[in-house]
Design an enzyme around this catalytic site. Sequence first.
Site, short mmCIF file in Angstrom:
data_model
loop_
_atom_site.label_atom_id
_atom_site.label_comp_id
_atom_site.label_asym_id
_atom_site.label_seq_id
_atom_site.Cartn_x
_atom_site.Cartn_y
_atom_site.Cartn_z
N TYR A 20 0.83 -1.21 0.00
CA TYR A 20 0.00 0.00 0.00
C TYR A 20 0.86 1.26 0.00
O TYR A 20 0.55 2.23 0.70
CB TYR A 20 -0.92 0.04 1.23
CG TYR A 20 -1.72 -1.22 1.48
CD1 TYR A 20 -2.63 -1.66 0.54
CD2 TYR A 20 -1.57 -1.94 2.65
CE1 TYR A 20 -3.39 -2.80 0.77
CE2 TYR A 20 -2.33 -3.08 2.89
CZ TYR A 20 -3.23 -3.51 1.94
OH TYR A 20 -3.97 -4.63 2.18
N TYR A 25 -14.48 -5.28 3.77
CA TYR A 25 -13.15 -5.61 3.26
C TYR A 25 -12.90 -7.10 3.46
O TYR A 25 -13.07 -7.61 4.56
CB TYR A 25 -12.06 -4.80 3.99
CG TYR A 25 -10.67 -5.23 3.57
CD1 TYR A 25 -10.11 -4.76 2.38
CD2 TYR A 25 -9.94 -6.15 4.32
CE1 TYR A 25 -8.86 -5.19 1.96
CE2 TYR A 25 -8.69 -6.58 3.90
CZ TYR A 25 -8.16 -6.10 2.72
OH TYR A 25 -6.92 -6.54 2.30
N ASP A 85 -16.64 -13.46 7.72
CA ASP A 85 -15.20 -13.28 7.65
C ASP A 85 -14.74 -12.79 9.03
O ASP A 85 -14.87 -11.62 9.36
CB ASP A 85 -14.90 -12.26 6.54
CG ASP A 85 -13.41 -11.99 6.39
OD1 ASP A 85 -12.63 -12.41 7.27
OD2 ASP A 85 -13.04 -11.33 5.40
N LYS A 116 -5.21 -13.91 10.61
CA LYS A 116 -4.63 -12.90 11.49
C LYS A 116 -4.16 -13.42 12.86
O LYS A 116 -3.03 -13.84 12.97
CB LYS A 116 -5.59 -11.71 11.62
CG LYS A 116 -5.76 -10.98 10.26
CD LYS A 116 -5.77 -9.48 10.36
CE LYS A 116 -5.45 -8.84 9.04
NZ LYS A 116 -6.60 -8.57 8.17
C1 LIG Z 1 -6.86 -8.82 6.74
C2 LIG Z 1 -8.17 -9.27 6.30
C3 LIG Z 1 -8.31 -10.09 5.17
C4 LIG Z 1 -7.16 -10.47 4.29
O1 LIG Z 1 -6.22 -11.26 4.94
P1 LIG Z 1 -4.75 -11.39 4.33
O2 LIG Z 1 -4.07 -12.38 5.22
O3 LIG Z 1 -4.14 -10.02 4.40
O4 LIG Z 1 -4.89 -11.86 2.94
C5 LIG Z 1 -9.59 -10.53 4.85
N1 LIG Z 1 -10.65 -10.19 5.59
C6 LIG Z 1 -10.55 -9.42 6.69
C7 LIG Z 1 -11.78 -9.11 7.49
C8 LIG Z 1 -9.31 -8.93 7.07
O5 LIG Z 1 -9.22 -8.13 8.15
#
Ligand SMILES: *Cc1c(COP(=O)(O)O)cnc(C)c1O
Length: 429
Positions: free
Chosen positions: A21, A149, A243, A272
Amino acid sequence: MTQNTPDLPFNISDHHVWRPYTQMKTTPAALKVKSAQGVHIELEDGRRLIDGVSSWWTVCHGYRHPHIMQAVKAQMDRVPHVMLGGLTHAPAQTLAQRLAALAPGDLNHVFFCESGSVSVEIAMKIAMQSWINRGERGHTKFVCFKGGYHGDTLATMSVCDPEEGMHSLFAGGLQQQLVTALPRDESAREAFEALISTRRAEIAGIITEPLVQGAGGMKFHTPETLAYLRDVCDRFGLPLILDEIMTGFGRLGTMFACEKAGVIPDIMTVSKALTGGTLPLAAAIASSRLFADFWSDDAGAALMHGPTYMGNPAACAAANASIDLFEQEPRLEQVATIEALFAERLPEARDFPGIVDVRWQGAIGVLEFPAVPELEALKARFVDAGVWVRPFGNIIYLMPPYVITADELDVLITATLNVTRGWAKDHFV
Ligand SMILES: *Cc1c(COP(=O)(O)O)cnc(C)c1O
């Protein structure tokens, strides 16, 4: 070739690492990290910063927690990696079983991969193919939400907010999804259900981040909104993908955010904090109901996916050790303590010039402004104040490691408020 080419306006050898970024021409040099311990990042030049963003929301137990370090080292000595095709190993077996036990409802089947974006792609693929496997063609689109996102890869970009997100540039090249506003209240629900019912034959599933839309600006929605989405999915026979990549593993005070709403998705994605911020690992966790759609004598009905490093043993060992820590140490209580300190200290920012909103939930604290002018200068001010805080979009936010002590959190909040107050006075009236 590292020899410099005279007609290029930059020095090649200064830019072998292409940063995330980042406008490489105008960005200040990245700070070089020497080591990290607990909530501290130590720079090569000797400065020590309190990490206010947990290394992109991963390092929930702090850096180098000995229990995870030891588990990874022991696994490296046995087998650092082995393919998951035709072979398996205790770390992946154990982790899948523990994730199934932790996840709500009948989320029992864990498909591993290496990054959050890829886990979302897999979740989308599972949803789409489940329709095909049941003999229902045409379900190829996802309902997704403004402010959402879900990653940076091409398919996940298509389910991000197309305008406000980081991916508007690519709009013409992406699969067109059904992007709409989160149906937050009664008045929005009629239009939402009209969309679902007219387009139902095309819809593969509904995808959202539960309760907090993270990279889209730390926007909150209520458990009622989430429960409503579950209800709509039930009534229209659509899978709900949650997600939990950011919210999972305690960030909002429960192991998974969906628990706060009593909602059970059909597929959940995690990454994460899954390995406590030590090694890359992610998973799409599917319900037994969806798994059954792939259960067949027909090889063509199999889920055709298999990332090379899926289920990496060292990463699985790290995740198992991280889950141990949730069991052995008072992580969720620590999140509650952070939340209480946010509630005590952050409201002060409501008097800052320009402030639009101050909010917090679990271990997420947010100061929202109309915009964040002089972003790089602001980031530098935070570093000068001894904290690693990374504003983006129109927000300044804190997401510290859960293990942060009350004293350390006090230092982090105080520095953040002081820097923000000064910066806000310079830019807003
Ligand atoms: C960070 C994130 C992603 C993407 O994960 P990466 O490991 O960076 O590919 C997808 N969804 C959410 C909600 C996120 O916070």
